[in-house]
Scaffold this active site. Sequence first.
Site, PDB file in Angstrom:
ATOM      1  N   ASP A 162     -14.038  -1.532   2.962  1.00 44.48           N
ATOM      2  CA  ASP A 162     -13.108  -1.659   4.086  1.00 44.48           C
ATOM      3  C   ASP A 162     -13.838  -1.100   5.311  1.00 44.48           C
ATOM      4  OD1 ASP A 162     -11.109  -1.233   5.991  1.00 44.48           O
ATOM      5  OD2 ASP A 162      -9.693  -0.259   4.657  1.00 44.48           O
ATOM      6  N   LYS A 194      -3.136   5.180  -2.527  1.00 41.15           N
ATOM      7  CA  LYS A 194      -4.115   5.995  -1.814  1.00 41.15           C
ATOM      8  C   LYS A 194      -4.507   7.172  -2.700  1.00 41.15           C
ATOM      9  CE  LYS A 194      -4.158   3.777   2.143  1.00 41.15           C
ATOM     10  NZ  LYS A 194      -5.392   3.284   2.778  1.00 41.15           N
ATOM     11  N   LYS A 201     -10.168  -6.723   7.761  1.00 42.90           N
ATOM     12  CA  LYS A 201      -9.148  -6.448   8.772  1.00 42.90           C
ATOM     13  C   LYS A 201      -9.675  -7.049  10.065  1.00 42.90           C
ATOM     14  CE  LYS A 201      -7.563  -2.143   6.730  1.00 42.90           C
ATOM     15  NZ  LYS A 201      -7.519  -0.668   6.832  1.00 42.90           N
ATOM     16  N   LYS A 246      -1.191  -0.931  -4.362  1.00 40.87           N
ATOM     17  CA  LYS A 246      -2.381  -0.157  -3.986  1.00 40.87           C
ATOM     18  C   LYS A 246      -1.964   1.287  -3.752  1.00 40.87           C
ATOM     19  CE  LYS A 246      -4.895   0.111   0.409  1.00 40.87           C
ATOM     20  NZ  LYS A 246      -5.623  -0.684   1.411  1.00 40.87           N
ATOM     21  N   GLU A 251     -11.233   0.823  -3.447  1.00 41.88           N
ATOM     22  CA  GLU A 251     -11.573   0.525  -2.064  1.00 41.88           C
ATOM     23  C   GLU A 251     -12.229   1.743  -1.407  1.00 41.88           C
ATOM     24  OE1 GLU A 251      -8.069  -1.088  -0.144  1.00 41.88           O
ATOM     25  OE2 GLU A 251      -8.963  -0.820   1.823  1.00 41.88           O
ATOM     26  N   SER A 311       0.856  -1.184   0.000  1.00 36.34           N
ATOM     27  CA  SER A 311       0.000   0.000   0.000  1.00 36.34           C
ATOM     28  C   SER A 311       0.894   1.235   0.000  1.00 36.34           C
ATOM     29  CB  SER A 311      -0.887  -0.050   1.249  1.00 36.34           C
ATOM     30  OG  SER A 311      -1.692   1.096   1.352  1.00 36.34           O
ATOM     31  N   ASP A 346      -7.325   3.152  -3.173  1.00 37.24           N
ATOM     32  CA  ASP A 346      -8.046   3.195  -1.891  1.00 37.24           C
ATOM     33  C   ASP A 346      -8.329   4.646  -1.536  1.00 37.24           C
ATOM     34  OD1 ASP A 346      -9.112   2.864   0.620  1.00 37.24           O
ATOM     35  OD2 ASP A 346      -7.341   1.895   1.502  1.00 37.24           O
ATOM     36  N   GLY A 386      -4.513  -4.260   6.213  1.00 37.06           N
ATOM     37  CA  GLY A 386      -3.541  -4.001   7.282  1.00 37.06           C
ATOM     38  C   GLY A 386      -3.739  -2.641   7.905  1.00 37.06           C
TER      39      GLY A 386
HETATM   40  O1  OSB Z   1      -7.354   1.841   4.460  1.00 36.10           O
HETATM   41  O2  OSB Z   1      -6.280   0.049   4.230  1.00 36.10           O
HETATM   42  C1  OSB Z   1      -6.391   1.162   4.756  1.00 36.10           C
HETATM   43  C2  OSB Z   1      -3.323   1.852   6.934  1.00 36.10           C
HETATM   44  C3  OSB Z   1      -3.882   2.525   7.980  1.00 36.10           C
HETATM   45  C4  OSB Z   1      -5.234   2.796   7.946  1.00 36.10           C
HETATM   46  C5  OSB Z   1      -6.011   2.369   6.862  1.00 36.10           C
HETATM   47  C6  OSB Z   1      -5.441   1.657   5.812  1.00 36.10           C
HETATM   48  C7  OSB Z   1      -4.062   1.425   5.844  1.00 36.10           C
HETATM   49  C8  OSB Z   1      -3.336   0.776   4.775  1.00 36.10           C
HETATM   50  C9  OSB Z   1      -2.023   0.133   5.141  1.00 36.10           C
HETATM   51  O3  OSB Z   1      -3.676   0.811   3.615  1.00 36.10           O
HETATM   52  C10 OSB Z   1      -1.885  -1.282   4.756  1.00 36.10           C
HETATM   53  C11 OSB Z   1      -0.697  -1.937   5.447  1.00 36.10           C
HETATM   54  O4  OSB Z   1      -0.779  -2.251   6.658  1.00 36.10           O
HETATM   55  O5  OSB Z   1       0.332  -2.118   4.792  1.00 36.10           O
HETATM   56 MG    MG Z   2      -8.576   0.742   3.106  1.00 35.09          MG
END
Ligand code: OSB
Ligand code: MG
Length: 382
Positions: free
Chosen positions: A249, A174, A273, A172, A224, A146, A199, A301
């Site tokens: 999510d 953001k 999660k 992925k 996402e 990510s 995401d 995660g």
């Molecule tokens: O939206 O998936 C998410 C990390 C913190 C809060 C929300 C998210 C995330 C990640 C990190 O995308 C994924 C990882 O742990 O590598």
């Molecule tokens: Mg997410």
Amino acid sequence: MRPITIKAIKFHPISLPYVEPFRTSFGEEPFKAAVLVELTTEEGVTGWGEAAVETKPGYGPETMITALHILPHFVSTRLVGKTINHPTEIPAMIRAVRGNNHAKAGVEAAVWDAFAKANDMRLVELFESCLSEDHRSRGYATVGVSIGIRPTVEATVEIIQKRVDQGYKRIKLKIEPGWDVELAKGVRAAFPDVMLMLDANSAYTLADADHLKQLDAYNLLMIEQPLGHEDIYQHSLLQPQLQTPICLDESIKSADDLRLAIKVGACRILNLKPARVGGFTESLEIYKFCVEHEIPLWIGGMLETGVGRAGNTAFASLPGVTLPCDISATDRYFKQDISEPPFVLSPDSTLPVPEGPGIGVEVLSDRVEKAEADWQERDPFA
Ligand code: OSB
Ligand code: MG
């Protein structure tokens, strides 16, 4: 299986520096923070769990401070002194504590770890024992990475190249309003074949539907959580307008949330999660529902330490987890974790499930102490 009796539960608020900042549509966490849960049993076993909370109520409403309020005062009090015949009993014992899933999942995870250790089992074997015969672990989790919001498309392409070179086969990114279509276009041009997804962490509204439709041009694996963090209904109106599958999510906090989302067509994929749904018991129910209804599933995660990562990797190795997970190698997050050994990426974009009993990683008390001292020096409201 041998029961355990919970003797004591200790909470360790910790912080660790990240190797690089991670910015999402809801903001940036300046450092890794978590509440580690150390549970001891009358039989002399110690189990570890991680309450994956952040400093700010950005991803969800919980924070470090809410977890440190809820856990000792409302969760521990319901568990200490109790005999547990199976970890799946825990959610019912703490059901009177509403919400606070991330905090509760930390304690539940410590019970799973202690129970597995007390029965000379690996955590993954304990998961298998809750499923039918055909759900044996693969022994590894297939993973991706990510990538946070960067200042430019060029800087993003550069970091993706580094991750692809390291062996990550799914990327992925953001996104947020103003950082979406141009990003997808630029990245697709540079990487025509990479498995790519976005995401939004709830940064859009249904009024953005026409704008989001443009993303269909970039062969995305999924988008996402485009809309509200508690919404299911609006997503059910957006999904039919997009070719790209929506993955939920934030909105899915229980198996019932998922049943509703699937019923109304709000998503086609789930990011599970364990922290967000209150732990592994609810996660197993969600897993079974996804298998039964052939819903593509992957494990998300929260930038966990080795403690949370170990449990998530074990879960992600189950065969009903069908898409690459947000569980990356330790060196993508930290110079030094609080547990050993570190998670190392294999060339086929997988992470092996740790071998030892329980979660299979060793929590090093001097590192926990140091990370606790680090937290004490931080401004918890930074
Ligand atoms: O939206 O998936 C998410 C990390 C913190 C809060 C929300 C998210 C995330 C990640 C990190 O995308 C994924 C990882 O742990 O590598
Ligand atoms: Mg997410």
